[in-house]
Design a protein around this motif. Structure first.
Motif, PDB file in Angstrom:
ATOM      1  N   TRP A 119     -31.809  51.769 -21.404  1.00  0.00           N
ATOM      2  CA  TRP A 119     -32.943  52.747 -20.403  1.00  0.00           C
ATOM      3  C   TRP A 119     -32.345  53.742 -19.828  1.00  0.00           C
ATOM      4  O   TRP A 119     -32.976  55.009 -20.132  1.00  0.00           O
ATOM      5  CB  TRP A 119     -33.686  51.779 -19.230  1.00  0.00           C
ATOM      6  CG  TRP A 119     -34.610  52.210 -18.303  1.00  0.00           C
ATOM      7  CD1 TRP A 119     -34.462  52.312 -17.739  1.00  0.00           C
ATOM      8  CD2 TRP A 119     -36.272  52.412 -19.163  1.00  0.00           C
ATOM      9  NE1 TRP A 119     -36.477  53.473 -17.454  1.00  0.00           N
ATOM     10  CE2 TRP A 119     -36.762  53.436 -18.522  1.00  0.00           C
ATOM     11  CE3 TRP A 119     -36.653  52.995 -20.906  1.00  0.00           C
ATOM     12  CZ2 TRP A 119     -38.262  53.101 -18.984  1.00  0.00           C
ATOM     13  CZ3 TRP A 119     -37.485  53.152 -21.189  1.00  0.00           C
ATOM     14  CH2 TRP A 119     -38.807  53.893 -19.746  1.00  0.00           C
ATOM     15  N   GLY A 217     -39.546  44.080 -23.785  1.00  0.00           N
ATOM     16  CA  GLY A 217     -39.051  45.512 -23.295  1.00  0.00           C
ATOM     17  C   GLY A 217     -37.163  45.673 -22.553  1.00  0.00           C
ATOM     18  O   GLY A 217     -37.141  44.172 -22.529  1.00  0.00           O
ATOM     19  N   HIS A 219     -36.970  47.498 -20.664  1.00  0.00           N
ATOM     20  CA  HIS A 219     -37.969  48.422 -18.976  1.00  0.00           C
ATOM     21  C   HIS A 219     -39.105  47.663 -18.727  1.00  0.00           C
ATOM     22  O   HIS A 219     -39.329  46.856 -17.603  1.00  0.00           O
ATOM     23  CB  HIS A 219     -38.136  49.442 -19.187  1.00  0.00           C
ATOM     24  CG  HIS A 219     -38.029  49.958 -17.512  1.00  0.00           C
ATOM     25  ND1 HIS A 219     -37.395  50.010 -16.572  1.00  0.00           N
ATOM     26  CD2 HIS A 219     -38.960  51.131 -17.483  1.00  0.00           C
ATOM     27  CE1 HIS A 219     -37.797  50.227 -15.769  1.00  0.00           C
ATOM     28  NE2 HIS A 219     -39.080  51.134 -16.228  1.00  0.00           N
ATOM     29  N   HIS A 220     -40.250  47.948 -19.862  1.00  0.00           N
ATOM     30  CA  HIS A 220     -41.626  47.762 -19.448  1.00  0.00           C
ATOM     31  C   HIS A 220     -41.733  46.226 -19.574  1.00  0.00           C
ATOM     32  O   HIS A 220     -40.779  46.005 -20.661  1.00  0.00           O
ATOM     33  CB  HIS A 220     -41.978  48.516 -20.364  1.00  0.00           C
ATOM     34  CG  HIS A 220     -42.632  50.010 -20.085  1.00  0.00           C
ATOM     35  ND1 HIS A 220     -41.728  50.880 -20.600  1.00  0.00           N
ATOM     36  CD2 HIS A 220     -42.874  50.481 -18.919  1.00  0.00           C
ATOM     37  CE1 HIS A 220     -42.282  51.662 -20.345  1.00  0.00           C
ATOM     38  NE2 HIS A 220     -42.690  51.677 -19.811  1.00  0.00           N
ATOM     39  N   ASP A 232     -41.193  51.485 -24.649  1.00  0.00           N
ATOM     40  CA  ASP A 232     -39.417  52.060 -23.833  1.00  0.00           C
ATOM     41  C   ASP A 232     -39.180  52.881 -25.352  1.00  0.00           C
ATOM     42  O   ASP A 232     -39.255  53.527 -24.836  1.00  0.00           O
ATOM     43  CB  ASP A 232     -38.707  50.552 -23.911  1.00  0.00           C
ATOM     44  CG  ASP A 232     -39.288  49.669 -22.767  1.00  0.00           C
ATOM     45  OD1 ASP A 232     -40.116  49.808 -21.296  1.00  0.00           O
ATOM     46  OD2 ASP A 232     -38.616  48.564 -23.013  1.00  0.00           O
TER      47      ASP A 232
END
Length: 311
Positions: A119, A217, A219-220, A232
């Motif tokens: 990320w 994901g 991150h999401h 992402d």
């Protein structure tokens, strides 16, 4: 080979014959005053294997199950639009890779530290690409954005992405004083929304082709979002959509309504030229390289995602 993006905005009957998408127009078919040879000439055929994305934007479009099956077997993304002509649904193949199960397991086993590192890389590329668009299109100071990109920590724990976004959007559409980036905001938000939807479909398709789950994901993690990983991975590609929208706005064309002409320009997103790994490539091909590198990061073969860089 670059795949084609097809848009259907009028009533149409879409079927399959000999591995070809067959397009028939009801207005022509039902018009008895037209000669038969003209009706036959109005039919269009397109090889299914050449299609990457299809956009269905009319309530009077009929598509056969056989065609849908063939499109999905060829890893085509099918987008459906709502009454406002905005993409509202995305249909993707369940199986896009021969080693699907193994790839799913590798994705599920990814450690949290690796996700945070990936990320971090994603946001760094996004901010650098935003800086390139802002500096190239608006000639404003972007040294601060380049500094911020270098300051992004693992997982973007200091939320540099938000700081860069605030500066970016404040300076990108200066000729529209009331503009703020908001999905329901004033134009050209409608153009950005449409462009991002096309980009999202391209990324989701590439993820499935690489044998990855678009839902999981790095991150999401919205529980209601079926495409967290696509959201992402598309982040560093968003500036390419932004640049196209800026060019459209700068022509002075009215953007209040999402016209067929505006959609036609936004549907060029999959074939935008990008620089990736030192070479020029259509965006759709570049996205495939990105998702392939992401899988290698999941298996430990690589430690860095391959993203495009604007120059």
């Amino acid at each position: 080979m670059i795949k084609r993006t097809l848009y259907f905005g009028n009533p149409a009957y879409l079927s399959l014959k000999n591995a070809q998408l067959v397009v028939k127009l009801p207005e022509v078919e039902k018009n008895d005053s037209l000669p038969e040879h003209f009706k036959k000439q109005s039919e269009r055929t397109i090889p299914v294997e050449d299609i990457g994305v299809i956009v269905l934007d009319n309530k009077q479009i009929t598509i056969t199950h056989g065609l849908l099956e063939s499109l999905l077997e060829n890893n085509c993304a099918v987008i459906t639009c709502d009454r406002k002509s905005l993409p509202v649904g995305l249909l993707l193949p369940l199986y896009g890779n021969t080693t699907q199960n193994e790839r799913f397991r590798n994705q599920l086993d990814v450690s949290v530290p690796l996700k945070k590192q990936l990320w971090q890389q994603t946001i760094q590329y996004k901010i650098r690409n935003q800086a390139a668009v802002l500096g190239g299109m608006r000639q404003v100071v972007v040294k601060n954005m380049l500094v911020w990109a270098n300051e992004v920590k693992s997982g973007d724990s200091n939320n540099i992405e938000a700081r860069a976004a605030a500066y970016y959007w404040r300076n990108l559409f200066v000729e529209i004083p009331e503009f703020t980036r908001d999905r329901e905001g004033c134009p050209p938000n409608n153009l950005l929304n449409y462009g991002y939807a096309i980009l999202r479909a391209v990324v989701a398709r590439a993820l499935v082709t690489s044998g990855l789950l678009p839902t999981l994901g790095i991150h999401h993690h919205n529980r209601y979002n079926a495409y967290c990983l696509a959201d992402d991975i598309m982040e560093p590609y968003r500036p390419y959509v932004d640049e196209l929208v800026v060019k459209i706005v700068d022509t002075g064309i009215a953007c209040k309504e999402l016209t067929t002409e505006l959609k036609a320009q936004l549907l060029k997103i999959p074939v935008i030229d990008v620089m990736i790994d030192g070479q020029r490539s259509p965006l759709m091909i570049a996205v495939g390289q990105t998702t392939a590198s992401l899988y290698k990061c999941f298996t430990g073969e690589l430690r860095k995602i391959l993203y495009p860089e604007k120059v």
